[in-house]
Design a protein around this motif. Structure first.
Motif, mmCIF file in Angstrom:
data_model
loop_
_atom_site.group_PDB
_atom_site.id
_atom_site.type_symbol
_atom_site.label_atom_id
_atom_site.label_comp_id
_atom_site.label_asym_id
_atom_site.label_seq_id
_atom_site.Cartn_x
_atom_site.Cartn_y
_atom_site.Cartn_z
ATOM 1 N N LYS A 164 32.988 33.824 19.868
ATOM 2 C CA LYS A 164 33.299 34.095 21.274
ATOM 3 C C LYS A 164 34.023 35.435 21.411
ATOM 4 C CE LYS A 164 33.608 29.168 22.370
ATOM 5 N NZ LYS A 164 34.497 28.069 22.859
ATOM 6 N N TRP A 165 33.657 36.194 22.421
ATOM 7 C CA TRP A 165 34.153 37.567 22.654
ATOM 8 C C TRP A 165 35.232 37.519 23.730
ATOM 9 C CZ3 TRP A 165 31.012 41.728 25.689
ATOM 10 C CH2 TRP A 165 31.571 43.004 25.475
ATOM 11 N N TYR A 166 36.425 38.015 23.393
ATOM 12 C CA TYR A 166 37.568 37.847 24.284
ATOM 13 C C TYR A 166 38.052 39.115 24.987
ATOM 14 C CZ TYR A 166 38.237 33.060 22.657
ATOM 15 O OH TYR A 166 38.078 31.727 22.381
ATOM 16 N N SER A 167 37.575 40.287 24.631
ATOM 17 C CA SER A 167 38.061 41.491 25.317
ATOM 18 C C SER A 167 36.985 42.565 25.359
ATOM 19 C CB SER A 167 39.323 42.033 24.634
ATOM 20 O OG SER A 167 39.041 42.619 23.378
ATOM 21 N N ILE A 168 36.981 43.305 26.458
ATOM 22 C CA ILE A 168 36.024 44.404 26.639
ATOM 23 C C ILE A 168 36.796 45.716 26.544
ATOM 24 C CG2 ILE A 168 34.462 45.526 28.269
ATOM 25 C CD1 ILE A 168 33.768 42.765 29.356
ATOM 26 N N PRO A 169 36.460 46.571 25.581
ATOM 27 C CA PRO A 169 37.243 47.790 25.360
ATOM 28 C C PRO A 169 37.054 48.847 26.444
ATOM 29 C CG PRO A 169 35.376 47.718 23.865
ATOM 30 C CD PRO A 169 35.397 46.394 24.573
ATOM 31 N N LEU A 170 38.152 49.501 26.757
ATOM 32 C CA LEU A 170 38.141 50.650 27.660
ATOM 33 C C LEU A 170 38.030 51.940 26.866
ATOM 34 C CD1 LEU A 170 38.663 52.111 30.405
ATOM 35 C CD2 LEU A 170 41.127 51.841 29.927
ATOM 36 N N ASP A 171 38.762 52.009 25.765
ATOM 37 C CA ASP A 171 38.781 53.227 24.959
ATOM 38 C C ASP A 171 39.108 52.880 23.519
ATOM 39 O OD1 ASP A 171 41.609 52.976 24.519
ATOM 40 O OD2 ASP A 171 42.013 53.938 26.418
ATOM 41 N N SER A 355 33.662 55.056 33.567
ATOM 42 C CA SER A 355 34.981 55.339 32.985
ATOM 43 C C SER A 355 35.179 56.812 32.648
ATOM 44 C CB SER A 355 35.208 54.477 31.740
ATOM 45 O OG SER A 355 34.142 54.617 30.820
ATOM 46 N N ILE A 356 34.330 57.664 33.177
ATOM 47 C CA ILE A 356 34.478 59.097 32.918
ATOM 48 C C ILE A 356 35.829 59.606 33.415
ATOM 49 C CG2 ILE A 356 33.381 59.860 35.075
ATOM 50 C CD1 ILE A 356 32.927 61.453 31.594
ATOM 51 N N ASP A 357 36.356 58.985 34.484
ATOM 52 C CA ASP A 357 37.671 59.398 34.980
ATOM 53 C C ASP A 357 38.768 59.070 33.979
ATOM 54 O OD1 ASP A 357 36.987 60.503 37.543
ATOM 55 O OD2 ASP A 357 36.537 58.475 38.209
ATOM 56 N N TRP A 358 38.581 58.012 33.197
ATOM 57 C CA TRP A 358 39.557 57.701 32.147
ATOM 58 C C TRP A 358 39.514 58.759 31.043
ATOM 59 C CZ3 TRP A 358 43.841 55.327 32.046
ATOM 60 C CH2 TRP A 358 44.437 54.928 30.837
ATOM 61 N N ALA A 359 38.323 59.255 30.775
ATOM 62 C CA ALA A 359 38.189 60.309 29.768
ATOM 63 C C ALA A 359 38.936 61.575 30.183
ATOM 64 C CB ALA A 359 36.712 60.623 29.526
ATOM 65 N N GLU A 360 39.083 61.767 31.484
ATOM 66 C CA GLU A 360 39.815 62.942 31.961
ATOM 67 C C GLU A 360 41.265 62.932 31.477
ATOM 68 O OE1 GLU A 360 38.858 65.535 33.511
ATOM 69 O OE2 GLU A 360 36.902 65.071 34.383
ATOM 70 N N SER A 361 41.787 61.754 31.129
ATOM 71 C CA SER A 361 43.169 61.660 30.647
ATOM 72 C C SER A 361 43.293 62.150 29.212
ATOM 73 C CB SER A 361 43.657 60.215 30.733
ATOM 74 O OG SER A 361 43.012 59.399 29.764
ATOM 75 N N VAL A 369 27.432 54.266 27.037
ATOM 76 C CA VAL A 369 26.705 54.833 28.178
ATOM 77 C C VAL A 369 27.438 56.059 28.724
ATOM 78 C CG1 VAL A 369 26.045 54.416 30.578
ATOM 79 C CG2 VAL A 369 25.591 52.674 28.848
ATOM 80 N N VAL A 370 28.756 55.947 28.816
ATOM 81 C CA VAL A 370 29.541 57.068 29.328
ATOM 82 C C VAL A 370 29.640 58.182 28.294
ATOM 83 C CG1 VAL A 370 31.802 57.769 30.222
ATOM 84 C CG2 VAL A 370 30.824 55.557 30.874
ATOM 85 N N ARG A 371 29.853 57.818 27.020
ATOM 86 C CA ARG A 371 29.975 58.843 25.980
ATOM 87 C C ARG A 371 28.672 59.630 25.792
ATOM 88 N NH1 ARG A 371 30.497 56.422 21.250
ATOM 89 N NH2 ARG A 371 30.835 54.280 21.959
ATOM 90 N N PHE A 376 30.330 63.484 30.063
ATOM 91 C CA PHE A 376 31.271 63.363 28.954
ATOM 92 C C PHE A 376 31.082 64.499 27.954
ATOM 93 C CE2 PHE A 376 32.606 61.884 24.762
ATOM 94 C CZ PHE A 376 33.891 61.430 25.024
ATOM 95 N N LYS A 377 29.851 64.801 27.643
ATOM 96 C CA LYS A 377 29.578 65.852 26.663
ATOM 97 C C LYS A 377 30.011 67.230 27.155
ATOM 98 C CE LYS A 377 25.756 63.357 24.502
ATOM 99 N NZ LYS A 377 24.294 63.304 24.239
#
Length: 440
Positions: A164-171, A355-361, A369-371, A376-377
């Protein structure tokens, strides 16, 4: 996040809690949208949620510890999500980072104000899963088309238990190396080092006593939580052996500490470095190379340093490796309302694709998909350099209560790095304390 003073080694939890608040350093609380009443619980948590059917928006309460420089970047994502659709409103609450898990535990224990969705650091998930406080996300993810294959396998495997999968990663936020481009140019160095010999050679060339410039100020306290395990892993070592026993006081660990201490005898690092001293020296242009996390980008940008970013060189003797952490989305088991779960799933789907806005940090986002996107590139060097280490990043041991178990490492490590204790003796003393902590 600037320097993460709240989780440096003195008087606070060790590696796990230091990681826990990567990206979160002040203590203010904020929300991103007006509060709304949360619907009453009604459906089983593990069932695939059904979308809201009424015209009234459903509120999804979302907690984060992003009280540092990264908070506004997550707020932008939440605001964009709320504008993108009419069914749900995500209300983001930024909790003080130093108290984040204490507040979360209190909310869960008292059943008051428990968030519907929360950010959790990857190394915290085993403990919360074992306590049966989180719900599996398989059905929620499946219902909105969020696939495990979109994220680094190491993060998915870490938060999976009994299938069972319990967390979805942001970064994923590994340790990285910042370097001063102006000092490199003045020393005639055209590229950042990639291995130990290149690092030592560069540090010697970059050190200029007449100007008070050091090649690399070796940290004594904070960021050792990332640097020591990085070199330990690069030496082929590990925190635990195959039987789950403490193993960081192995020859691989001793060699890592001995190497770091040797930089002071080479006179390329100050003989003693106060807490935050390495960070301050780099920010002031007095240290040419500096180890820290992606969260430091904003501080160095504001300081107007002409810096570059590179993967941590292979300072160990066996292989390339790097220690890292990861911010993840989790859903507490108490979130049972079908409409709220549907909203949570919809929000997580949005973040996975936006989540491209998170990459701005400065962070390298977990979503493939975002990477893989052109946006992102096209970003600055930092994000793409951070992402390069995803293939060999390693995390804290997947055990319960790793924070208290690892606490003793950082005090004893500081003793060794300051020359107060022999590296072997310091790690042996730390290991004895860690072994006792594991029995509690």
């Amino acid at each position: 996040m600037v320097k993460m003073k709240s989780f440096q080694m003195l008087g606070l939890t060790g590696l796990s809690l230091a990681m826990v608040l990567s990206g979160c350093s002040s203590t203010k609380t904020a929300t991103s949208s007006p509060a709304a009443a949360t619907p009453a619980a009604s459906a089983a948590a593990t069932k695939a949620p059904e979308p809201a059917k009424s015209a009234e928006k459903v509120t999804v309460n979302f907690w984060t510890p992003f009280s540092g420089n990264d908070g506004p970047f997550m707020k932008k994502i939440v605001d964009n999500y709320n504008k993108s659709q009419e069914k749900y409103t995500v209300k983001m609450t930024i909790q003080p980072n130093a108290d984040y898990y204490k507040l979360l535990d209190t909310a869960i224990a008292t059943k008051k104000g428990v968030p519907d969705v929360a950010i959790m650091h990857l190394d915290q998930t085993p403990t919360y899963i074992a306590k049966d406080l989180l719900q599996p996300l398989d059905e929620v993810a499946k219902s909105v088309g969020v696939e495990k294959s979109n994220f680094p396998a190491a993060t998915v495997d870490y938060s999976t238990k009994d299938g069972k999968w319990y967390s979805i990663p942001l970064d994923v936020h590994p340790l990285i190396m910042y370097y001063n481009k102006d000092l490199f140019k003045a020393a005639g160095i055209t590229a950042p080092p990639t291995n130990r010999q290149e690092f030592v050679d560069a540090a010697k060339k970059l050190t200029d006593p007449s100007k008070g410039v050091w090649g690399a100020a070796m940290p004594t306290f904070w960021i050792q939580n990332f640097l020591f395990p990085t070199i330990l892993f690069q030496n082929g070592g590990s925190f635990l052996d195959d039987k789950g026993n403490i193993a960081y006081n192995s020859p691989a660990g001793v060699e890592a500490v001995t190497f770091m201490r040797s930089l002071t005898t080479m006179k390329v690092s100050p003989p003693t470095v106060a807490q935050d001293g390495d960070f301050n020296l780099f920010q002031q242009g007095k240290s040419a190379m500096h180890f820290n996390g992606p969260w430091s980008k904003d501080a160095f940008d504001k300081a107007k340093i002409n810096y570059g970013v590179a993967p941590v060189p292979q300072l160990g003797t066996v292989k390339q490796a790097v220690f890292g952490g990861s911010h993840n989305f989790v859903i507490p088991k108490s979130t049972t309302d079908a409409n709220v779960l549907a909203g949570a799933g919809d929000f997580l789907k949005f973040v996975s694709a936006n989540s491209i806005d998170w990459a701005e940090s400065g962070q390298a986002v977990a979503s493939k998909v975002v990477r893989d996107s052109a946006a992102f590139k096209a970003m600055t060097q930092q994000q793409t350099e951070v992402a390069k280490s995803f293939d060999y990043v390693q995390f804290a041991p997947k055990v319960l209560n790793w924070g208290p178990i690892s606490d003793s490492i950082w005090t004893e490590l500081a003793n060794a790095l300051q020359g107060k204790k022999d590296p072997k003796a310091a790690l042996d003393d730390a290991a004895a304390k860690s072994t006792q902590a594991m029995k509690k």
